[in-house]
Scaffold this motif. Sequence first.
Motif: not given
Ligand SMILES: Cc1cc2nc3c(=O)[nH]c(=O)nc-3n(C[C@H](O)[C@H](O)[C@H](O)COP(=O)(O)OP(=O)(O)OC[C@H]3O[C@@H](n4cnc5c(N)ncnc54)[C@H](O)[C@@H]3O)c2cc1C
Length: 319
Positions: A93, A111-113, A138-140, A147, A166, A215, A259-260, A290, A301
């Motif tokens: 990253y 900044e929370r959306i 990319t938020i859930p 929202l 989790v 976990e 969100y786990g 998500w 991803i």
């Molecule tokens: C416990 C756990 C273990 C994992 N282990 C592994 C592993 O071993 N290997 C692997 O490859 N992957 C692993 N993963 C998966 C990996 O972490 C995810 O696939 C990856 O982080 C997903 O990326 P993303 O950008 O889609 O979502 P996320 O990384 O979840 O990003 C979404 C972001 O949106 C933000 N958000 C939510 N709502 C709002 C809002 N209203 N305003 C602003 N921001 C908001 C959140 O804070 C978050 O930062 C694991 C995940 C978890 C939870």
Amino acid sequence: MAKNKDWKPETFLDWITGFFGDYMADEYLIPYNKKIWKRPLEKMAVDWVFTPGRLPFPDLEAMIKSAAGIPNIGYEEQAHFYYPKRGGIQSLYNSLFDKVISDGAEIVDNERITNIDRLSNGNFSINGKIEARNLVNTIPLPEILSLMDKQGQNGNLASKFDYNSVVIVGVALNSKTPEQIAIYIPHPNITFHRYTWMSSLIPPSDSNKSNLIAEITVPKGETIDPNRVELETMKKLADIGVIEDENDIIFTKTWVNKYGYPIYTLDHNYVRNEAMNILKENNIISVGRWGSWHYWNTDMIYRAVSDVERLEVDRRWNH
Ligand SMILES: Cc1cc2nc3c(=O)[nH]c(=O)nc-3n(C[C@H](O)[C@H](O)[C@H](O)COP(=O)(O)OP(=O)(O)OC[C@H]3O[C@@H](n4cnc5c(N)ncnc54)[C@H](O)[C@@H]3O)c2cc1C
């Protein structure tokens, strides 16, 4: 059953028993999956693990070798993979972050959306502060549905998304890292489904020290008491010999990811498609674990994000 090419399991439980047989199902897969998902396995969909004709059958020779303790490769992509030498997965990253900054991107953080509006010029207004021509989410999914919900019409759909939170218990130890990475535990009396020696992925500068995370999943909406979970986890880690001596513990740190794990409910395709259609009608692209509600790891991803990027370039090129 899986040898019959017309066999089609109806649920996740059907797939486990039909594909792996009663012994592996009873001894490992059912208790493990009950523990991580905390839902009746017959109420979970099967299409995320089973696509007719696509998954390889378990290799009998490899299974026998493995049961006899003879090392074998298993899934190639799990046996051999690249991992950053320094800084853990965060360094991927970070390097991308540096690149987009040097390309002139402006980042707004902390900044929370809470609000997304469409303006009369078709642009998006985010929290009334940021105006954007395009929006990639990319938020859930249930969060963005809620929202954007001006008339309260999305609440029912948003509530249909099911997930587990989790609790993650991190432990730093005054002992060496064993030759292990992730250990999956089916036993119902041990609360965590997995513990991972993070120090085997990111070796500490002092090789006499180590660290791990355990976990524990909690169904959506259940109250979580992180202190109680931590105490229970530490006790179980000691019971199974992972922590050999209490004096080895340097410190512990416990946190909760709301969100786990997304749950593949029987209606997950319908729920996801409905949500995606609402976003599409609003010209919003949604991607990520998500943002598309898939049990995806980091590699998937990256792939999904680069697909979106390619689609977007094509779209602009063709207009
Ligand atoms: C416990 C756990 C273990 C994992 N282990 C592994 C592993 O071993 N290997 C692997 O490859 N992957 C692993 N993963 C998966 C990996 O972490 C995810 O696939 C990856 O982080 C997903 O990326 P993303 O950008 O889609 O979502 P996320 O990384 O979840 O990003 C979404 C972001 O949106 C933000 N958000 C939510 N709502 C709002 C809002 N209203 N305003 C602003 N921001 C908001 C959140 O804070 C978050 O930062 C694991 C995940 C978890 C939870």
